[in-house]
Design a protein around this motif. Structure first.
Motif, PDB file in Angstrom:
ATOM      1  N   ILE A 350     -12.108 130.873 -20.007  1.00 18.20           N
ATOM      2  CA  ILE A 350     -12.224 129.676 -20.353  1.00 18.20           C
ATOM      3  C   ILE A 350     -13.545 129.774 -21.388  1.00 18.20           C
ATOM      4  N   ARG A 351     -13.485 129.281 -22.611  1.00 18.20           N
ATOM      5  CA  ARG A 351     -14.542 129.353 -23.315  1.00 18.20           C
ATOM      6  C   ARG A 351     -14.892 127.849 -23.787  1.00 18.20           C
ATOM      7  N   LYS A 352     -16.217 127.534 -23.544  1.00 16.60           N
ATOM      8  CA  LYS A 352     -16.843 126.256 -23.581  1.00 16.60           C
ATOM      9  C   LYS A 352     -18.045 126.365 -24.366  1.00 16.60           C
ATOM     10  N   GLY A 353     -18.068 125.721 -25.738  1.00 15.86           N
ATOM     11  CA  GLY A 353     -19.091 125.973 -26.502  1.00 15.86           C
ATOM     12  C   GLY A 353     -19.444 127.357 -26.803  1.00 15.86           C
ATOM     13  N   ASN A 354     -20.537 127.893 -26.680  1.00 13.46           N
ATOM     14  CA  ASN A 354     -20.904 129.203 -27.028  1.00 13.46           C
ATOM     15  C   ASN A 354     -20.357 130.191 -25.956  1.00 13.46           C
ATOM     16  N   PHE A 355     -20.353 129.728 -24.612  1.00 12.22           N
ATOM     17  CA  PHE A 355     -20.123 130.747 -23.745  1.00 12.22           C
ATOM     18  C   PHE A 355     -18.714 131.006 -23.342  1.00 12.22           C
ATOM     19  N   LYS A 356     -18.326 131.979 -22.888  1.00 11.11           N
ATOM     20  CA  LYS A 356     -17.185 132.523 -22.447  1.00 11.11           C
ATOM     21  C   LYS A 356     -17.125 133.126 -21.084  1.00 11.11           C
ATOM     22  N   GLU A 406     -15.860 138.716 -12.511  1.00 10.77           N
ATOM     23  CA  GLU A 406     -16.360 138.032 -13.540  1.00 10.77           C
ATOM     24  C   GLU A 406     -17.175 138.559 -14.396  1.00 10.77           C
ATOM     25  N   ALA A 407     -16.987 137.839 -15.704  1.00 10.75           N
ATOM     26  CA  ALA A 407     -17.788 138.207 -16.725  1.00 10.75           C
ATOM     27  C   ALA A 407     -18.209 136.781 -17.406  1.00 10.75           C
ATOM     28  N   LEU A 408     -19.313 136.857 -18.029  1.00 11.32           N
ATOM     29  CA  LEU A 408     -19.905 135.745 -18.869  1.00 11.32           C
ATOM     30  C   LEU A 408     -20.449 136.363 -20.176  1.00 11.32           C
ATOM     31  N   TYR A 409     -20.282 135.808 -21.083  1.00 10.40           N
ATOM     32  CA  TYR A 409     -20.742 135.896 -22.351  1.00 10.40           C
ATOM     33  C   TYR A 409     -21.349 134.987 -23.405  1.00 10.40           C
ATOM     34  N   ASP A 410     -22.279 135.238 -24.165  1.00 16.21           N
ATOM     35  CA  ASP A 410     -22.968 134.214 -24.980  1.00 16.21           C
ATOM     36  C   ASP A 410     -22.375 134.777 -26.266  1.00 16.21           C
ATOM     37  N   ILE A 411     -21.249 134.125 -26.846  1.00 14.87           N
ATOM     38  CA  ILE A 411     -20.537 134.569 -27.921  1.00 14.87           C
ATOM     39  C   ILE A 411     -21.172 134.375 -29.229  1.00 14.87           C
ATOM     40  N   GLU A 412     -22.060 133.548 -29.417  1.00 11.22           N
ATOM     41  CA  GLU A 412     -22.937 133.389 -30.514  1.00 11.22           C
ATOM     42  C   GLU A 412     -23.846 134.777 -30.671  1.00 11.22           C
ATOM     43  N   LYS A 413     -24.335 135.056 -29.636  1.00 15.30           N
ATOM     44  CA  LYS A 413     -25.438 136.225 -29.804  1.00 15.30           C
ATOM     45  C   LYS A 413     -24.833 137.354 -29.383  1.00 15.30           C
ATOM     46  N   THR A 418     -20.049 142.479 -25.260  1.00 18.22           N
ATOM     47  CA  THR A 418     -20.657 143.731 -24.702  1.00 18.22           C
ATOM     48  C   THR A 418     -21.631 143.787 -23.526  1.00 18.22           C
ATOM     49  N   ASN A 419     -22.145 142.415 -23.391  1.00 12.47           N
ATOM     50  CA  ASN A 419     -23.183 142.278 -22.307  1.00 12.47           C
ATOM     51  C   ASN A 419     -22.842 141.090 -21.635  1.00 12.47           C
ATOM     52  N   ASN A 420     -22.326 141.558 -20.519  1.00 12.28           N
ATOM     53  CA  ASN A 420     -21.990 140.792 -19.314  1.00 12.28           C
ATOM     54  C   ASN A 420     -23.092 140.070 -18.468  1.00 12.28           C
ATOM     55  N   LEU A 421     -23.149 138.894 -18.602  1.00  9.74           N
ATOM     56  CA  LEU A 421     -24.460 138.144 -18.190  1.00  9.74           C
ATOM     57  C   LEU A 421     -24.187 137.445 -16.590  1.00  9.74           C
ATOM     58  N   ALA A 422     -22.787 137.585 -16.402  1.00 12.82           N
ATOM     59  CA  ALA A 422     -22.551 137.198 -14.849  1.00 12.82           C
ATOM     60  C   ALA A 422     -23.520 137.565 -13.759  1.00 12.82           C
ATOM     61  N   ALA A 423     -24.285 138.628 -13.853  1.00 16.84           N
ATOM     62  CA  ALA A 423     -25.247 138.982 -12.625  1.00 16.84           C
ATOM     63  C   ALA A 423     -26.749 138.509 -12.976  1.00 16.84           C
ATOM     64  N   ASP A 424     -26.776 138.082 -14.194  1.00 12.13           N
ATOM     65  CA  ASP A 424     -28.271 137.252 -14.435  1.00 12.13           C
ATOM     66  C   ASP A 424     -28.629 136.163 -13.892  1.00 12.13           C
ATOM     67  N   SER A 425     -29.467 136.158 -13.128  1.00 10.69           N
ATOM     68  CA  SER A 425     -29.853 134.638 -12.197  1.00 10.69           C
ATOM     69  C   SER A 425     -30.216 133.635 -13.657  1.00 10.69           C
ATOM     70  N   LYS A 426     -30.438 133.827 -14.522  1.00 13.03           N
ATOM     71  CA  LYS A 426     -30.679 132.784 -15.787  1.00 13.03           C
ATOM     72  C   LYS A 426     -29.574 132.076 -15.892  1.00 13.03           C
ATOM     73  N   TYR A 427     -28.368 132.717 -15.794  1.00 11.61           N
ATOM     74  CA  TYR A 427     -27.218 132.180 -16.236  1.00 11.61           C
ATOM     75  C   TYR A 427     -26.354 131.473 -15.241  1.00 11.61           C
ATOM     76  N   THR A 428     -26.802 131.514 -13.933  1.00  8.92           N
ATOM     77  CA  THR A 428     -26.020 131.301 -12.562  1.00  8.92           C
ATOM     78  C   THR A 428     -25.453 129.892 -12.766  1.00  8.92           C
ATOM     79  N   ALA A 429     -26.222 128.707 -13.329  1.00  9.19           N
ATOM     80  CA  ALA A 429     -25.497 127.646 -13.311  1.00  9.19           C
ATOM     81  C   ALA A 429     -24.585 127.632 -14.429  1.00  9.19           C
ATOM     82  N   LYS A 430     -24.437 128.155 -15.381  1.00  9.90           N
ATOM     83  CA  LYS A 430     -23.379 128.184 -16.403  1.00  9.90           C
ATOM     84  C   LYS A 430     -22.342 129.256 -15.870  1.00  9.90           C
ATOM     85  N   LEU A 431     -22.541 130.064 -15.122  1.00  8.90           N
ATOM     86  CA  LEU A 431     -21.365 130.761 -14.259  1.00  8.90           C
ATOM     87  C   LEU A 431     -20.593 129.911 -13.521  1.00  8.90           C
ATOM     88  N   LEU A 432     -21.489 129.043 -12.427  1.00 12.53           N
ATOM     89  CA  LEU A 432     -20.685 128.328 -11.627  1.00 12.53           C
ATOM     90  C   LEU A 432     -20.095 127.090 -12.421  1.00 12.53           C
TER      91      LEU A 432
END
Length: 620
Positions: A350-356, A406-413, A418-432
């Protein structure tokens, strides 16, 4: 017999039983043309990306229309994408998303390919000429679907819907030889071509980029020729023209993968002067509203004044009842991948806004797993060779390594993911948030791929949508098991073991995939899976058990997998078994298989995709 008029065509709707109708007959309807280029993501055209080439004819269309900055295929390969387009339904709901099809699925529940509704309303429908559907086509879809099909053969005054396919940019055009690489010059300067960061920065990759961009320039010329024919016929003022790519690009890791380069397509819609009131957007503007292929058929029907059937998944993004505000508020797209030719890997996104958010259901499968058609491209071959030689950096090497569930990316940045944010606690809310949305979507269809393809071919092919509804509870349960991958192993260990002992073969199947995802060397799990590997009634479960034992405990899977392959009399099941064999052979474990093609069941040996696997085995 002369075409009577559109009113008569519309009124005829009320004389037959159909799920498609209009509220009131209207004589004056626009023409609609699709110009579809094969294998193009938005990344290579300057209209959409700073690293792209100029496409003056498409840009001219944009001057009199709308540029869609956020248009997406729902699948990253041809037949799956086109099946979504023609039915305006999500592929996993219909089991129409396997490429290439082993068998066409049937549409039931009063469903039809969307051009059939246009024909009932009096439109002349033509397709020139690629179909490549994974769905049985009824006789009432096209007036003509040939390489000579044209709107020019319609009755005088009859509105038309025409599809024109351009194959100039197809993947096969970059299957050049080493000699061609060394001797044939490109119009685009290879040294000026951007090479994306996850690719090796080599002369071959630069040349492949340049050659592909040349094809895009040539494709743009063909777009101009089609538009000129419409102009010659005096049709520009009353014809909507859609230009779009049929899914992502051909460079390695794009077509066939749920990355932006495989899904994010260019889309320009020319708005005719006569029907500008049907679109709540100014000509020459851009929109960031999200649209995807599942919406295209519904949009054509809405522009044509034909009611969109309720059993379509798509929602119109142009036409009456669609405001600029509603379009701009759209910010989600869903995508899916399963089998591409002989290669299996179940992935949803799923892509929602800038996040994939990408969900890899078999993360132990690496992206670069052999697919014969992909590896005809020299760039793919070089990428693999450089990996095996240890000459890639971590970002470039990731294509050949196991993935995360799981993989989470900020597509705009991070546009090339190439930079999976799934394990980054700053993005936990977006991941969930995105995980939850994807799960709701999968359950709502429901997603038929929670059954193996060979089971669907035997049990669901005549009416997959109804099969899904009848087995919605079971599918929800399989998704629950699959999502145990996302928990801490200790917290779900006992639950996994209980599913391994289930009487439901597909609960065992998903529990085995979860085991392989964790790869925990647990004595109880090993004992349970050893028993499954020897005695499970389902061959594929024996193979999945052997797969886990190899990944977690270094137990040689060759005998179990080979015997299961020879015993298999179902072609799709045999192909899935071969996928595990290729993983065991080409992955980090590097097991040696000595497969005998003459030991296969005859129907299995005759299957072309099986033959592709053995062609590869015999070469290496």
């Amino acid at each position: 017999m002369k075409y009577l008029n559109l009113t008569a065509g519309l009124l005829s709707l009320f004389a037959v039983q159909t799920s498609c109708s209009v509220e009131k007959p209207v004589i004056d309807h626009p023409n609609i043309v699709w110009i579809v280029s094969e294998d193009n993501s938005k990344h290579y055209m300057s209209l959409f990306d700073e690293n792209g080439v100029e496409t003056p004819n498409i840009e001219k269309l944009a001057n009199h229309g709308v540029i869609f900055n956020r248009a997406f295929s729902n699948a990253a390969v041809c037949s799956a994408a086109r099946s979504t387009l023609i039915a305006s339904c999500y592929g996993p709901r219909m089991a129409s998303h396997y490429h290439r099809k082993m068998e066409c699925i049937a549409l039931q529940d009063s469903m039809e390919m969307f051009p059939a509704y246009l024909r009932k309303a009096g439109y002349y429908t033509t397709n020139n000429s690629k179909e490549d559907y994974n769905i049985i086509k009824a006789d009432d879809v096209w007036d003509s679907s040939l390489n000579k099909a044209s709107w020019r053969n319609r009755e005088e005054g009859q509105p038309f819907f025409h599809v024109q396919n351009i194959g100039t940019t197809h993947e096969g055009h970059v299957h050049f030889t080493q000699e061609q690489f060394q001797t044939e010059k490109t119009e685009c300067n290879p040294d000026s071509c951007f090479v994306q960061p996850n690719h090796p920065q080599t002369e071959l990759f630069k040349y492949t980029n340049a050659r592909y961009r040349d094809d895009i320039v040539h494709m743009d010329t063909e777009v101009g020729e089609i538009v000129n024919k419409l102009k010659e016929d005096g049709l520009l003022e009353n014809t909507f023209i859609f230009y779009y790519g049929d899914h992502g690009g051909v460079l390695p890791g794009s077509k066939g993968y749920l990355y932006e380069t495989g899904l994010h397509v260019p889309l320009v819609v020319h708005i005719p002067e006569k029907y500008k009131d049907l679109v709540d957007l100014e000509k020459g503007t851009k929109t960031d509203g999200f649209v995807s292929f599942v919406d295209f058929g519904a949009t054509v029907l809405n522009l044509a004044g034909v009611e969109v059937p309720k059993n379509m998944d798509g929602k119109a993004f142009l036409g009456k009842g669609v405001s600029k505000e509603q379009l701009e508020a759209r910010d989600e797209t869903y995508s899916y991948a399963d089998r591409f030719d002989e290669k299996y890997d179940m992935v949803r996104a799923i892509r929602k806004g800038n996040f994939k958010y990408i969900r890899n259901y078999q993360p132990f499968n690496f992206d670069g797993l052999m697919n014969n058609y992909r590896y005809k491209q020299l760039a793919y071959q070089q990428w693999r060779d450089l990996y095996e030689a240890g000459k890639l950096n971590d970002v470039q090497a990731a294509f050949f390594k196991p993935k995360q569930a799981e993989a989470l990316y900020d597509i705009e940045k991070d546009p090339f993911e190439t930079n999976n944010l799934a394990a980054d606690s700053k993005y936990t809310a977006k991941l969930l948030e995105l995980r939850g949305k994807l799960e709701i979507w999968e359950n709502s269809m429901p997603d038929l791929s929670f059954y193996p393809e060979h089971y669907l071919l035997k049990n669901a092919i005549s009416d997959p949508a109804s099969f899904g509804q009848e087995h919605k509870k079971e599918i929800r349960g399989y998704l629950h098991i699959a999502n145990l991958q996302l928990s801490d192993f200790d917290s779900v260990e006992s639950e996994i073991k209980s599913y391994l002992k289930s009487n439901d073969p597909w609960e065992r199947y998903w529990a085995l995939l979860v085991c392989s995802s964790f790869q925990k060397k647990d004595a109880k799990l090993i004992a349970l899976t050893k028993e499954i590997s020897k005695n499970d009634p389902e061959l594929i479960n024996r193979v999945r058990a052997a797969e886990y034992l190899a990944l977690a405990n270094n137990e040689n899977p060759v005998e179990i997998m080979s015997d299961a392959l020879y015993e298999a009399n179902d072609e799709a099941e045999a192909l899935l078994i071969l996928n595990s064999i290729v993983l065991m052979r080409d992955g980090e474990l590097n097991y040696s298989f000595d497969l005998k093609q003459d030991r296969l069941q005859k129907n299995v040996a005759d299957n072309k995709l099986i033959q592709q696997r053995f062609l590869y085995f015999n070469k290496k």
